[in-house]
Write a protein that holds these residues in place. Structure first.
Motif, PDB file in Angstrom:
ATOM      1  N   LYS A  66      26.153  -7.559  21.807  1.00 58.60           N
ATOM      2  CA  LYS A  66      26.202  -6.621  22.932  1.00 58.60           C
ATOM      3  C   LYS A  66      26.151  -5.166  22.480  1.00 58.60           C
ATOM      4  CE  LYS A  66      28.865  -5.733  27.138  1.00 58.60           C
ATOM      5  NZ  LYS A  66      30.058  -6.105  27.930  1.00 58.60           N
ATOM      6  N   ARG A  67      26.839  -4.843  21.374  1.00 51.94           N
ATOM      7  CA  ARG A  67      26.975  -3.450  20.955  1.00 51.94           C
ATOM      8  C   ARG A  67      26.382  -3.159  19.571  1.00 51.94           C
ATOM      9  NH1 ARG A  67      30.182  -0.814  24.465  1.00 51.94           N
ATOM     10  NH2 ARG A  67      31.586  -2.042  25.802  1.00 51.94           N
ATOM     11  N   GLY A  68      25.826  -4.164  18.926  1.00 51.58           N
ATOM     12  CA  GLY A  68      25.278  -3.968  17.592  1.00 51.58           C
ATOM     13  C   GLY A  68      26.241  -4.445  16.522  1.00 51.58           C
ATOM     14  N   PRO A  69      25.743  -4.649  15.302  1.00 50.95           N
ATOM     15  CA  PRO A  69      26.540  -5.290  14.254  1.00 50.95           C
ATOM     16  C   PRO A  69      27.477  -4.357  13.487  1.00 50.95           C
ATOM     17  CG  PRO A  69      24.331  -4.857  13.441  1.00 50.95           C
ATOM     18  CD  PRO A  69      24.348  -4.415  14.879  1.00 50.95           C
ATOM     19  N   ARG A  70      27.337  -3.045  13.644  1.00 49.89           N
ATOM     20  CA  ARG A  70      28.060  -2.138  12.749  1.00 49.89           C
ATOM     21  C   ARG A  70      29.570  -2.208  12.942  1.00 49.89           C
ATOM     22  NH1 ARG A  70      24.065   3.230  12.923  1.00 49.89           N
ATOM     23  NH2 ARG A  70      22.275   2.156  11.958  1.00 49.89           N
ATOM     24  N   LEU A  71      30.045  -2.133  14.169  1.00 48.97           N
ATOM     25  CA  LEU A  71      31.484  -2.172  14.421  1.00 48.97           C
ATOM     26  C   LEU A  71      32.086  -3.473  13.915  1.00 48.97           C
ATOM     27  CD1 LEU A  71      34.086  -1.091  15.698  1.00 48.97           C
ATOM     28  CD2 LEU A  71      33.349  -2.109  17.875  1.00 48.97           C
ATOM     29  N   LYS A 120      17.501 -12.548  13.111  1.00 53.29           N
ATOM     30  CA  LYS A 120      16.928 -11.626  14.079  1.00 53.29           C
ATOM     31  C   LYS A 120      15.712 -10.858  13.548  1.00 53.29           C
ATOM     32  CE  LYS A 120      21.324 -10.813  16.500  1.00 53.29           C
ATOM     33  NZ  LYS A 120      20.987 -11.195  17.882  1.00 53.29           N
ATOM     34  N   TRP A 121      15.716 -10.521  12.256  1.00 52.12           N
ATOM     35  CA  TRP A 121      14.664  -9.636  11.735  1.00 52.12           C
ATOM     36  C   TRP A 121      13.443 -10.383  11.188  1.00 52.12           C
ATOM     37  CZ3 TRP A 121      14.030  -4.704  12.649  1.00 52.12           C
ATOM     38  CH2 TRP A 121      15.127  -3.887  12.933  1.00 52.12           C
ATOM     39  N   PHE A 122      13.588 -11.659  10.854  1.00 49.03           N
ATOM     40  CA  PHE A 122      12.502 -12.361  10.153  1.00 49.03           C
ATOM     41  C   PHE A 122      12.019 -13.545  10.996  1.00 49.03           C
ATOM     42  CE2 PHE A 122      15.089 -10.217   7.037  1.00 49.03           C
ATOM     43  CZ  PHE A 122      14.178  -9.682   6.147  1.00 49.03           C
ATOM     44  N   MET A 176      27.467  -2.587   5.893  1.00 49.35           N
ATOM     45  CA  MET A 176      27.609  -2.931   7.309  1.00 49.35           C
ATOM     46  C   MET A 176      27.503  -1.700   8.199  1.00 49.35           C
ATOM     47  SD  MET A 176      27.994  -6.255   7.818  1.00 49.35           S
ATOM     48  CE  MET A 176      26.694  -6.505   6.601  1.00 49.35           C
ATOM     49  N   ALA A 177      27.901  -0.544   7.675  1.00 50.68           N
ATOM     50  CA  ALA A 177      27.842   0.692   8.466  1.00 50.68           C
ATOM     51  C   ALA A 177      26.408   1.128   8.746  1.00 50.68           C
ATOM     52  CB  ALA A 177      28.592   1.813   7.750  1.00 50.68           C
ATOM     53  N   THR A 178      25.470   0.626   7.952  1.00 50.61           N
ATOM     54  CA  THR A 178      24.059   0.975   8.162  1.00 50.61           C
ATOM     55  C   THR A 178      23.261  -0.193   8.744  1.00 50.61           C
ATOM     56  OG1 THR A 178      23.537   0.345   5.863  1.00 50.61           O
ATOM     57  CG2 THR A 178      24.087   2.655   6.285  1.00 50.61           C
ATOM     58  N   ALA A 179      23.931  -1.316   9.002  1.00 50.81           N
ATOM     59  CA  ALA A 179      23.240  -2.487   9.534  1.00 50.81           C
ATOM     60  C   ALA A 179      22.869  -2.268  10.998  1.00 50.81           C
ATOM     61  CB  ALA A 179      24.121  -3.729   9.403  1.00 50.81           C
ATOM     62  N   LYS A 180      21.762  -2.847  11.406  1.00 50.79           N
ATOM     63  CA  LYS A 180      21.383  -2.800  12.820  1.00 50.79           C
ATOM     64  C   LYS A 180      20.528  -4.010  13.150  1.00 50.79           C
ATOM     65  CE  LYS A 180      17.271   0.154  12.203  1.00 50.79           C
ATOM     66  NZ  LYS A 180      16.612   1.405  12.632  1.00 50.79           N
ATOM     67  N   TYR A 181      20.528  -4.343  14.429  1.00 49.60           N
ATOM     68  CA  TYR A 181      19.703  -5.430  14.935  1.00 49.60           C
ATOM     69  C   TYR A 181      18.447  -4.850  15.572  1.00 49.60           C
ATOM     70  CZ  TYR A 181      23.550  -8.838  14.452  1.00 49.60           C
ATOM     71  OH  TYR A 181      24.534  -9.672  13.980  1.00 49.60           O
ATOM     72  N   TYR A 310      16.515 -20.301  21.325  1.00 50.86           N
ATOM     73  CA  TYR A 310      17.189 -19.494  22.353  1.00 50.86           C
ATOM     74  C   TYR A 310      16.962 -17.990  22.192  1.00 50.86           C
ATOM     75  CZ  TYR A 310      19.471 -24.003  22.873  1.00 50.86           C
ATOM     76  OH  TYR A 310      19.704 -25.345  23.036  1.00 50.86           O
ATOM     77  N   GLY A 311      16.130 -17.607  21.230  1.00 51.90           N
ATOM     78  CA  GLY A 311      15.840 -16.197  21.040  1.00 51.90           C
ATOM     79  C   GLY A 311      16.920 -15.492  20.235  1.00 51.90           C
ATOM     80  N   ILE A 312      16.656 -14.223  19.929  1.00 55.62           N
ATOM     81  CA  ILE A 312      17.561 -13.489  19.036  1.00 55.62           C
ATOM     82  C   ILE A 312      18.592 -12.643  19.771  1.00 55.62           C
ATOM     83  CG2 ILE A 312      15.800 -13.400  17.233  1.00 55.62           C
ATOM     84  CD1 ILE A 312      15.359 -10.435  18.003  1.00 55.62           C
ATOM     85  N   VAL A 313      18.449 -12.502  21.090  1.00 54.40           N
ATOM     86  CA  VAL A 313      19.330 -11.593  21.833  1.00 54.40           C
ATOM     87  C   VAL A 313      20.792 -11.999  21.700  1.00 54.40           C
ATOM     88  CG1 VAL A 313      19.950 -10.753  24.132  1.00 54.40           C
ATOM     89  CG2 VAL A 313      17.549 -10.874  23.440  1.00 54.40           C
ATOM     90  N   ASN A 314      21.063 -13.294  21.814  1.00 51.59           N
ATOM     91  CA  ASN A 314      22.442 -13.786  21.779  1.00 51.59           C
ATOM     92  C   ASN A 314      22.704 -14.687  20.575  1.00 51.59           C
ATOM     93  OD1 ASN A 314      23.351 -12.835  24.581  1.00 51.59           O
ATOM     94  ND2 ASN A 314      21.498 -13.989  25.047  1.00 51.59           N
ATOM     95  N   SER A 315      21.905 -14.545  19.531  1.00 50.52           N
ATOM     96  CA  SER A 315      21.993 -15.499  18.418  1.00 50.52           C
ATOM     97  C   SER A 315      23.306 -15.397  17.639  1.00 50.52           C
ATOM     98  CB  SER A 315      20.805 -15.303  17.463  1.00 50.52           C
ATOM     99  OG  SER A 315      20.815 -14.007  16.898  1.00 50.52           O
ATOM    100  N   THR A 316      23.894 -14.200  17.510  1.00 57.98           N
ATOM    101  CA  THR A 316      25.151 -14.075  16.770  1.00 57.98           C
ATOM    102  C   THR A 316      26.273 -14.779  17.517  1.00 57.98           C
ATOM    103  OG1 THR A 316      24.357 -11.852  16.224  1.00 57.98           O
ATOM    104  CG2 THR A 316      26.543 -12.449  15.445  1.00 57.98           C
ATOM    105  N   PHE A 317      26.297 -14.619  18.836  1.00 60.82           N
ATOM    106  CA  PHE A 317      27.304 -15.267  19.675  1.00 60.82           C
ATOM    107  C   PHE A 317      27.161 -16.786  19.623  1.00 60.82           C
ATOM    108  CE2 PHE A 317      28.238 -16.748  24.149  1.00 60.82           C
ATOM    109  CZ  PHE A 317      29.613 -16.771  24.003  1.00 60.82           C
TER     110      PHE A 317
END
Length: 380
Positions: A66-71, A120-122, A176-181, A310-317
């Motif tokens: 929802k908010r990105g991986p950095r936090l 998500k990236w590959f 992790m502070a520079t990681a992004k989806y 199911y796509g990458i939008v909710n893949s971490t969840f």
């Protein structure tokens, strides 16, 4: 963002946090002495690790999607680093439980984010990329364990734990502070909107994971008649081939298809379990290697499957929920297996556990029949 840097962002954190699981056996004895507790008491900490490192991925995955991986990633780095550094400094077992659980939550948060950098990236090489990142968790402790063993022999187990914790803080947090989806991230999926077929995949993953958990927890039981050297060799080969197998099987699945590769993996794991019934040291070692290669690749394959289906939008969840199947597999492959041996015998227990692996294949075939490839994405 460069592809090689994304892989590093996932791989290095996974290597560092792997000490929580794959260096644990080395730390048990010195921790027992330092905390003045017996084996069952200290093993509670490992159970807490498995519990919190799996459950934490659900909430962490939801927030990351929802908010990105950095936090999530940075929070995980802080918790895992401080947990590893502070745990050896306490004098009471309850304090150790709290700090180790805190670090375990961090491990779960980092694990979920790292895996999904590959998912998500590959899109074209999802299996290979996810496997390379996941390999870090399988092989990372290989670099730490010789140092830990050397210092333990000299009576200094606290220093390597503090060093590893410091490395987690110094390396994981900046990465992790520079990681992004990818920028396609939108609102996370609610639990009531779990996509169709997901629970079949979850059940299959849970049951198919039993062989690796059984070997991981019971190598000495399975090889008790073959001598210490054989069991020690198997204990070294299992994590080695588990790590190596992840990118290999991931790459194969990119070419062969995820669904076919998962079915083949289940069949091979079934044969590997049955090989143990031959009762020979050669069969024991061969089964260990095969289970390492194919069992270790399951997280890579199923995490990639989530992205495919199911796509990458909710893949971490969704991966966070899926990963809890590892806890179920661990219970069936360790606690239930030990109880079956007590009630029946080793051979009968292996046959029953193998039947669960067969069931995992049947469940996954049901998933493929009820949900054609790409059905969910095409209809949403």
């Amino acid at each position: 963002m460069k592809s090689w840097f994304i892989l590093i962002q996932g791989l290095l954190p996974m290597m560092l946090i792997s000490a929580y699981q794959y260096s644990w056996n080395l730390l048990i004895t010195p921790l027992m002495r330092s905390l003045n507790v017996d084996l069952p008491a200290i093993q509670v900490a490992y159970s807490l690790f498995v519990l919190f490192s799996t459950v934490s991925q659900v909430l962490g995955g939801y927030i990351a999607d929802k908010r990105g991986p950095r936090l999530v990633g940075v929070t995980g780095g802080v918790l895992a680093g401080l947990g590893m550094m502070a745990s050896p400094l306490v004098n009471g077992i309850n304090q150790f439980y709290i700090l180790w659980s805190m670090g375990s939550i961090g491990v779960g948060l980092i694990y979920g984010v790292s895996i999904n950098l590959g998912v998500k990236w590959f899109s074209r090489t999802r299996g290979l990329a996810t496997g390379i990142i996941n390999m870090g968790f399988g092989l990372g402790a290989t670099f730490f364990n010789p140092l830990i063993s050397l210092l333990i022999i000299k009576g200094e187990y606290k220093y390597p734990m503090i060093l590893i914790g410091a490395l987690i803080l110094a390396v994981v947090i900046p990465l992790m502070a520079t990681a992004k989806y990818p920028t396609s991230q939108v609102k996370g999926m609610q639990l009531t909107k779990i996509p169709p077929g997901f629970w079949l995949a979850f059940t299959s993953f849970s049951l198919m994971g039993i062989p690796l958990q059984l070997f991981s927890s019971s190598l000495s039981v399975l090889g008790g008649d073959y001598g210490y050297v054989t069991v020690a060799a198997a204990a070294s080969l299992l994590p080695l081939f588990s790590g190596i197998g992840r990118p290999i099987m991931g790459s194969i699945s990119d070419k062969l298809s995820r669904r076919r590769t998962i079915i083949i993996t289940g069949l091979v794991l079934t044969i590997s379990m049955l090989t143990l019934l031959i009762h020979s040291p050669i069969a024991y070692i061969a089964s260990t290697v095969i289970t390492g290669v194919f069992g270790g690749s399951l997280i890579t394959l199923f995490a990639s499957l989530v992205g495919d289906e199911y796509g990458i939008v909710n893949s971490t969840f969704l991966f966070g929920i899926l990963y809890n199947g590892k806890f179920i597999a661990a219970l069936m492959g360790s606690v239930m297996f030990a109880e079956l041996i007590r009630v029946i015998n080793l051979t009968g227990s292996l046959i029953l556990e193998t039947s669960l692996t067969v069931a995992s294949i049947i469940v996954f075939i049901a998933f493929t029949k009820l949900h054609p490839r790409g059905y969910y994405l095409k209809n949403t």
